[in-house]
Structure formats: C-alpha cells, structure tokens
Design a protein around this motif. Structure first.
Motif, PDB file in Angstrom:
ATOM      1  N   GLN A 113       0.859  14.628  13.047  1.00 21.33           N
ATOM      2  CA  GLN A 113      -0.077  13.578  12.670  1.00 21.33           C
ATOM      3  C   GLN A 113       0.357  12.244  13.264  1.00 21.33           C
ATOM      4  O   GLN A 113       1.095  11.483  12.635  1.00 21.33           O
ATOM      5  CB  GLN A 113      -0.149  13.459  11.143  1.00 21.33           C
ATOM      6  CG  GLN A 113      -0.636  14.735  10.453  1.00 21.33           C
ATOM      7  CD  GLN A 113      -0.526  14.625   8.949  1.00 21.33           C
ATOM      8  OE1 GLN A 113       0.547  14.737   8.382  1.00 21.33           O
ATOM      9  NE2 GLN A 113      -1.643  14.386   8.293  1.00 21.33           N
ATOM     10  N   LEU A 115       0.430   8.436  13.899  1.00 24.52           N
ATOM     11  CA  LEU A 115      -0.022   7.356  13.027  1.00 24.52           C
ATOM     12  C   LEU A 115      -0.645   6.224  13.834  1.00 24.52           C
ATOM     13  O   LEU A 115      -0.104   5.813  14.854  1.00 24.52           O
ATOM     14  CB  LEU A 115       1.152   6.819  12.203  1.00 24.52           C
ATOM     15  CG  LEU A 115       1.735   7.764  11.156  1.00 24.52           C
ATOM     16  CD1 LEU A 115       2.967   7.155  10.523  1.00 24.52           C
ATOM     17  CD2 LEU A 115       0.705   8.088  10.092  1.00 24.52           C
ATOM     18  N   THR A 116      -1.765   5.724  13.359  1.00 23.89           N
ATOM     19  CA  THR A 116      -2.400   4.574  13.984  1.00 23.89           C
ATOM     20  C   THR A 116      -1.807   3.295  13.390  1.00 23.89           C
ATOM     21  O   THR A 116      -1.150   3.323  12.334  1.00 23.89           O
ATOM     22  CB  THR A 116      -3.905   4.585  13.730  1.00 23.89           C
ATOM     23  OG1 THR A 116      -4.147   4.425  12.314  1.00 23.89           O
ATOM     24  CG2 THR A 116      -4.530   5.903  14.184  1.00 23.89           C
ATOM     25  N   GLN A 117      -2.041   2.177  14.057  1.00 23.74           N
ATOM     26  CA  GLN A 117      -1.567   0.905  13.531  1.00 23.74           C
ATOM     27  C   GLN A 117      -2.221   0.597  12.191  1.00 23.74           C
ATOM     28  O   GLN A 117      -1.605   0.007  11.301  1.00 23.74           O
ATOM     29  CB  GLN A 117      -1.839  -0.227  14.534  1.00 23.74           C
ATOM     30  CG  GLN A 117      -1.108  -1.522  14.224  1.00 23.74           C
ATOM     31  CD  GLN A 117       0.409  -1.353  14.145  1.00 23.74           C
ATOM     32  OE1 GLN A 117       1.000  -0.707  15.016  1.00 23.74           O
ATOM     33  NE2 GLN A 117       1.026  -1.901  13.127  1.00 23.74           N
ATOM     34  N   ALA A 118      -3.476   1.017  12.038  1.00 23.34           N
ATOM     35  CA  ALA A 118      -4.172   0.801  10.761  1.00 23.34           C
ATOM     36  C   ALA A 118      -3.496   1.579   9.633  1.00 23.34           C
ATOM     37  O   ALA A 118      -3.357   1.078   8.507  1.00 23.34           O
ATOM     38  CB  ALA A 118      -5.632   1.221  10.892  1.00 23.34           C
ATOM     39  N   GLN A 119      -3.052   2.807   9.908  1.00 23.45           N
ATOM     40  CA  GLN A 119      -2.343   3.597   8.899  1.00 23.45           C
ATOM     41  C   GLN A 119      -1.004   2.955   8.554  1.00 23.45           C
ATOM     42  O   GLN A 119      -0.596   2.943   7.387  1.00 23.45           O
ATOM     43  CB  GLN A 119      -2.123   5.017   9.403  1.00 23.45           C
ATOM     44  CG  GLN A 119      -3.364   5.891   9.383  1.00 23.45           C
ATOM     45  CD  GLN A 119      -3.085   7.264   9.964  1.00 23.45           C
ATOM     46  OE1 GLN A 119      -2.687   7.396  11.122  1.00 23.45           O
ATOM     47  NE2 GLN A 119      -3.293   8.292   9.164  1.00 23.45           N
TER      48      GLN A 119
END
Length: 283
Positions: A113, A115-119
């Motif tokens: 998974q 991770l995005t910066q938003a996460q």
C-alpha cells in the motif's frame, strides 16, 4: 536485493555529534506488534542509520529535517517535513526539534500500500489528536494501513514461524526447508514477497524479542543472548545501525515498552493461505 555499503557510507553510520535527548512534553513510549512497531516521544538526536522496515516519520509539533544517502550522489539536501515515508533499506539522517512518532511498517503485509501525501497528513493529524493514548493498531489505521494477505503462502508460513521463534533460523537453509524450496529459490521468493533479504527480516524480528526481554526487566546482556545475538556488544552495534542510537540510550530515556499486541494469532487469512498453499505447484 542485497545491500552493500562503501567505506564512506559506513562511516556515516557511525558518526556521532554530541547526541542528546531533547526535552518534550510527550513521554517516550515504544509499542511492539507482530512485525510492526511504533515510537512516540521526544525527538532524538539520531545518528544516520539504515532502517530495515519502511518507516513513517511524523512531527507532533515542529517539522523535522531529513536527508537521504544514495551511493551514486551522496547525501541529498536537507528538507523540512511534517511527515515522510522513508523506504526500507534506506540510509538517512533525521533531525528533530520536538516530539516525534515513528511507525515501522510490516515488510510483508504493509508494503503493498504506497502512501500518498494526503494519507501521511491525515495520519499525522490523527496522531496529534490521539497523542499518548493511541495503540499501535489505531495509529496504523489512521494512515489507512490495514494488513494485506500475503500472496505466497510458503513465504507466509516461514514468516509466521519467525514470529513464533525470532531467535531461530540461524541458517537460511532451515527456512528454505520449511517453505519446501531450495535455498536459492527461497532467497529469491522471499526477496520478491517481503522486499528484504531473509536475514535482514529475521534481524528486524529479533529486535522485537529484545524489546520483550527488556520489558520483562531483563538486562541488555540477557536480552541479547535470548534474541540470538552473540553478545550485548553485537546487539548494540546492530541496534545503532538500525535505529540511530544504542539500546542503552533508549533505556536511559526511561521509555515505556508495550508488547501487549506482539503476539502471533491464528487468523482466517492464515487459514486461507494454508488452503491456497495446497494448490500451489511445487517448484
């Protein structure tokens, strides 16, 4: 994948610059769960180090400074960040000016998974609100991280046994036999499934055994021998190389160690993996 280090890179790992613990209103705490771990507490003056597990670094107050080492280009420029995902097997140097949280991901089940910066930002806000009250599973869930079922049941079986006996499997051939694979085939399959060489993963799990022993009040020497290290000095050098400070410095910080969630469970996913394994052709 095999990681080798040049003399200059190795020197970076052992550099120290008057390391001291920084004052913080957040009491230091380590939580350990199967192949996952979390530190919450004051920012630490860490030496450059090579993490085994991918690590989420989170500033609970002031941003931290981070730089990454690459053999081809050397150190990157320092950058300021409130949160960052540091890939596994990455030599890095982090400087913090306030309380921090470090979440060490399960190499087997969390690496699927990205991770995005938003996460990362959402998880940071979640941790800031929860502070000391949060458990390790709740912290990981705040980043949207839910363990995934491994693809290769043979490798999952070995990992589950490593969870039960982190001090075992001194020879890779023993793990290969459990997976019913040749040593070379096992090495390749383990690297593909976990993203780490088997010996590096085993070292990561032995560190959890050290934490359990310390939590039980045992000495560092006893903890080292129980986890399969040849001596406390061997443990100390391995620990500093992996985390950027020695185990004795962690103890001197007065850290609370919570190992209540570090247990191996028989889960439906494990049963399903065993079922799938029966239909996997032998290689």
């Amino acid at each position: 994948m095999k990681v080798e280090h040049s003399e200059s890179e190795t020197g970076m790992l052992t550099a120290v610059d008057g390391r001291r613990f920084q004052e913080s209103p957040v009491s230091p705490r380590i939580c350990v769960a199967p192949a996952r771990a979390m530190y919450v507490g004051p920012g630490l003056q860490l030496a450059p180090h090579l993490n085994v597990a991918a690590t989420i670094a989170v500033a609970l107050a002031e941003p931290f400074q981070l730089r990454i080492w690459k053999a081809s280009t050397g150190w990157s420029e320092w950058r300021s960040a409130a949160s960052a995902l540091i890939p596994s097997e990455t030599l890095h140097h982090l400087k913090s000016c306030g309380p921090m949280a470090f979440l060490y991901l399960d190499p087997l089940t969390d690496r699927r998974q990205p991770l995005t910066q938003a996460q990362l930002e959402s998880g940071r806000i979640h941790l800031q609100g929860a502070a000391q009250r949060i458990g390790i599973q709740g912290a990981f869930a705040g980043f949207g991280l839910q363990p995934k079922v491994p693809c290769d049941a043979r490798i999952a079986r070995v990992v589950q046994e490593v969870e039960r006996r982190p001090d075992a499997f001194g020879r890779l051939q023993e793990a290969a036999e459990l997976a019913c694979l040749s040593p070379s085939r096992f090495r390749a399959r383990f690297d593909a499934e976990v993203g780490l060489p088997f010996r590096r993963y085993r070292l990561w799990r032995r560190m959890a055994l050290v934490m359990r022993a310390i939590a039980e009040g045992k000495s560092l020497t006893a903890a080292a021998l129980e986890a399969g290290f040849s001596s406390s000095a061997h443990l100390s050098s391995s620990f500093k190389r992996m985390f950027g400070l020695s185990a004795s410095e962690v103890i001197a910080l007065g850290v609370a160690i919570d190992v209540s969630e570090d247990r191996v469970l028989s889960t439906p996913s494990a049963v399903q993996a065993d079922r799938e394994d029966r239909h996997t052709p032998a290689l």
